[in-house]
Design a protein around this motif. Structure first.
Motif, PDB file in Angstrom:
ATOM      1  N   HIS A 100       0.788  -1.108   0.130  1.00 42.38           N
ATOM      2  CA  HIS A 100      -0.138  -0.003  -0.119  1.00 42.38           C
ATOM      3  C   HIS A 100       0.681   1.277  -0.097  1.00 42.38           C
ATOM      4  O   HIS A 100       0.371   2.225  -0.048  1.00 42.38           O
ATOM      5  N   HIS A 101       2.259   1.241  -0.156  1.00 43.05           N
ATOM      6  CA  HIS A 101       3.255   2.341   0.243  1.00 43.05           C
ATOM      7  C   HIS A 101       2.795   3.318  -0.880  1.00 43.05           C
ATOM      8  O   HIS A 101       2.886   4.551  -0.682  1.00 43.05           O
ATOM      9  N   GLU A 102       2.858   2.813  -2.086  1.00 39.74           N
ATOM     10  CA  GLU A 102       2.997   3.715  -3.386  1.00 39.74           C
ATOM     11  C   GLU A 102       1.538   4.492  -3.221  1.00 39.74           C
ATOM     12  O   GLU A 102       1.798   6.010  -3.365  1.00 39.74           O
ATOM     13  N   ALA A 103       0.644   4.042  -3.031  1.00 41.88           N
ATOM     14  CA  ALA A 103      -0.603   4.954  -3.056  1.00 41.88           C
ATOM     15  C   ALA A 103      -0.820   5.698  -2.028  1.00 41.88           C
ATOM     16  O   ALA A 103      -1.135   7.039  -2.054  1.00 41.88           O
ATOM     17  N   LEU A 104      -0.032   5.076  -0.533  1.00 37.69           N
ATOM     18  CA  LEU A 104      -0.134   6.327   0.463  1.00 37.69           C
ATOM     19  C   LEU A 104       0.700   7.498   0.283  1.00 37.69           C
ATOM     20  O   LEU A 104       0.561   8.535   0.554  1.00 37.69           O
ATOM     21  N   LEU A 107      -0.128  10.596  -1.361  1.00 35.64           N
ATOM     22  CA  LEU A 107      -1.168  11.248  -0.682  1.00 35.64           C
ATOM     23  C   LEU A 107      -0.153  12.158   0.301  1.00 35.64           C
ATOM     24  O   LEU A 107      -0.703  12.990   1.087  1.00 35.64           O
ATOM     25  N   GLY A 108       1.181  11.909   0.326  1.00 34.44           N
ATOM     26  CA  GLY A 108       1.847  12.822   0.914  1.00 34.44           C
ATOM     27  C   GLY A 108       2.187  12.242   2.513  1.00 34.44           C
ATOM     28  O   GLY A 108       2.586  12.936   3.439  1.00 34.44           O
ATOM     29  N   VAL A 109       2.055  10.666   2.471  1.00 35.55           N
ATOM     30  CA  VAL A 109       2.346  10.223   3.801  1.00 35.55           C
ATOM     31  C   VAL A 109       3.613   9.611   3.907  1.00 35.55           C
ATOM     32  O   VAL A 109       4.405   9.007   2.926  1.00 35.55           O
ATOM     33  N   VAL A 110       4.409   9.747   5.079  1.00 36.14           N
ATOM     34  CA  VAL A 110       5.595   9.038   5.110  1.00 36.14           C
ATOM     35  C   VAL A 110       5.442   7.562   5.786  1.00 36.14           C
ATOM     36  O   VAL A 110       4.874   7.504   6.798  1.00 36.14           O
ATOM     37  N   LEU A 111       5.857   6.658   5.030  1.00 31.48           N
ATOM     38  CA  LEU A 111       5.633   5.221   5.479  1.00 31.48           C
ATOM     39  C   LEU A 111       6.603   4.407   6.041  1.00 31.48           C
ATOM     40  O   LEU A 111       7.744   4.916   6.126  1.00 31.48           O
ATOM     41  N   ILE A 112       6.043   3.582   7.071  1.00 26.97           N
ATOM     42  CA  ILE A 112       6.584   2.829   7.664  1.00 26.97           C
ATOM     43  C   ILE A 112       6.184   1.432   7.458  1.00 26.97           C
ATOM     44  O   ILE A 112       4.724   1.220   7.793  1.00 26.97           O
ATOM     45  N   ASP A 113       6.885   0.226   7.233  1.00 17.09           N
ATOM     46  CA  ASP A 113       6.386  -0.902   7.278  1.00 17.09           C
ATOM     47  C   ASP A 113       5.759  -1.500   8.709  1.00 17.09           C
ATOM     48  O   ASP A 113       6.571  -1.157   9.562  1.00 17.09           O
ATOM     49  N   TYR A 114       4.512  -2.070   8.614  1.00 18.63           N
ATOM     50  CA  TYR A 114       3.926  -2.244   9.986  1.00 18.63           C
ATOM     51  C   TYR A 114       4.585  -3.247  10.665  1.00 18.63           C
ATOM     52  O   TYR A 114       4.651  -3.705  11.761  1.00 18.63           O
TER      53      TYR A 114
END
Length: 277
Positions: A100-104, A107-114
């Motif tokens: 889901h990282h690419e889509a988020l 949106l401008g979200v900084v992602l961390i693998d859960y």
């Protein structure tokens, strides 16, 4: 009931009965759905959108420039929450599966693998003084970690117990300790705040002043969320849709009318507002 709603598309949160063919609701609970909105998208935002909007603005009171952490950034509530936060010019750190990282990220979200074992360290790298708010959908041990990631005046909002829904133990066994933790933290001599969000909290008894106030702010918030969807500020995240075909008559039992597939109530906008008066 506002009779101008008769024949119009309407939406309303329903605590029970949302999958019925038809539902009997008080006219005071109804909100008109703006033209041009797909029924499936509107239905997706009734509960998820209300939950996200009220947690962000009523519970945590997030302001522009603040940093928040969303533990389920790709979920039904989380995906709306990150969009609302970005619209409020807040910085968003999101936990999600890599798929889901690419889509988020778009949106401008900084992602961390859960699944990142160093998740806490990653958050502290991004927000050295802690985050202004955490929206935790997991419960269990995640609530304690989320509280520790707050800054000195941060707010923790716990709104689900997804970690306890694996069927291995009753969810209530995880819910009670979580509520006790939140209450304990709020009694500590700090400026932090911890709370549990429930859409139906504060609804009060039927015909009470409290119920009327609940209806008023629910209508106001749902109207605002649907307008954001109409204006393109929000996008409903919908997985592939499956349409139930009408089964052939030979599937029916003798002397019984043909079976019909389950359908949602007017909260899903399959019907129109009716009046019995």
């Amino acid at each position: 009931m506002d009779r101008t709603l008769v024949g119009r598309r309407v939406a309303a949160p329903t605590k029970t009965g949302g999958w019925a063919t038809a539902a009997l609701l008080a006219g005071a609970d109804l909100v008109e759905v703006p033209d041009g909105i797909d029924p499936d998208e509107a239905e997706t935002l009734i509960v998820n959108g209300l939950t996200a909007y009220q947690m962000l603005h009523a519970k945590a009171k997030v302001q522009a420039g603040q940093t928040i952490l969303v533990t389920g950034a790709a979920g039904g509530v989380g995906s709306i929450l990150v969009q609302l936060a970005r619209n409020a010019v807040a910085h968003v750190i999101g936990k999600a599966s890599p798929r889901h990282h690419e889509a988020l990220r778009a949106l401008g979200v900084v992602l961390i693998d859960y699944r990142d074992p160093d998740l806490a360290a990653r958050v502290r790298t991004l927000a050295p003084d802690g985050v202004d708010a955490v929206f935790d959908h997991l419960g269990g041990a995640s609530v304690t970690l989320s509280y520790r990631l707050l800054n000195r005046t941060g707010t923790l909002v716990s709104y689900s117990i997804a970690a306890a829904l694996d069927g291995t133990r009753p969810a209530r066994l995880d819910s009670l300790p979580r509520l006790a933790k939140l209450a304990f933290w709020n009694h500590l001599p700090t400026r932090r705040h911890a709370s549990f969000y429930d859409l139906w909290a504060g609804a009060g008894k039927p015909d009470s002043v409290k119920r009327e106030a609940f209806r008023a702010w629910t209508r106001t918030d749902l109207t605002h969320v649907l307008n954001l969807l109409r204006d393109g500020v929000l996008t409903a995240q919908i997985a592939p849709a499956f349409r139930w075909p009408r089964p052939p008559r030979r599937w029916s039992r003798p002397n019984h009318p043909p079976a019909r597939p389950p359908a949602k109530s007017s909260s899903r906008l399959d019907g129109r507002a009716l009046t019995t008066a």
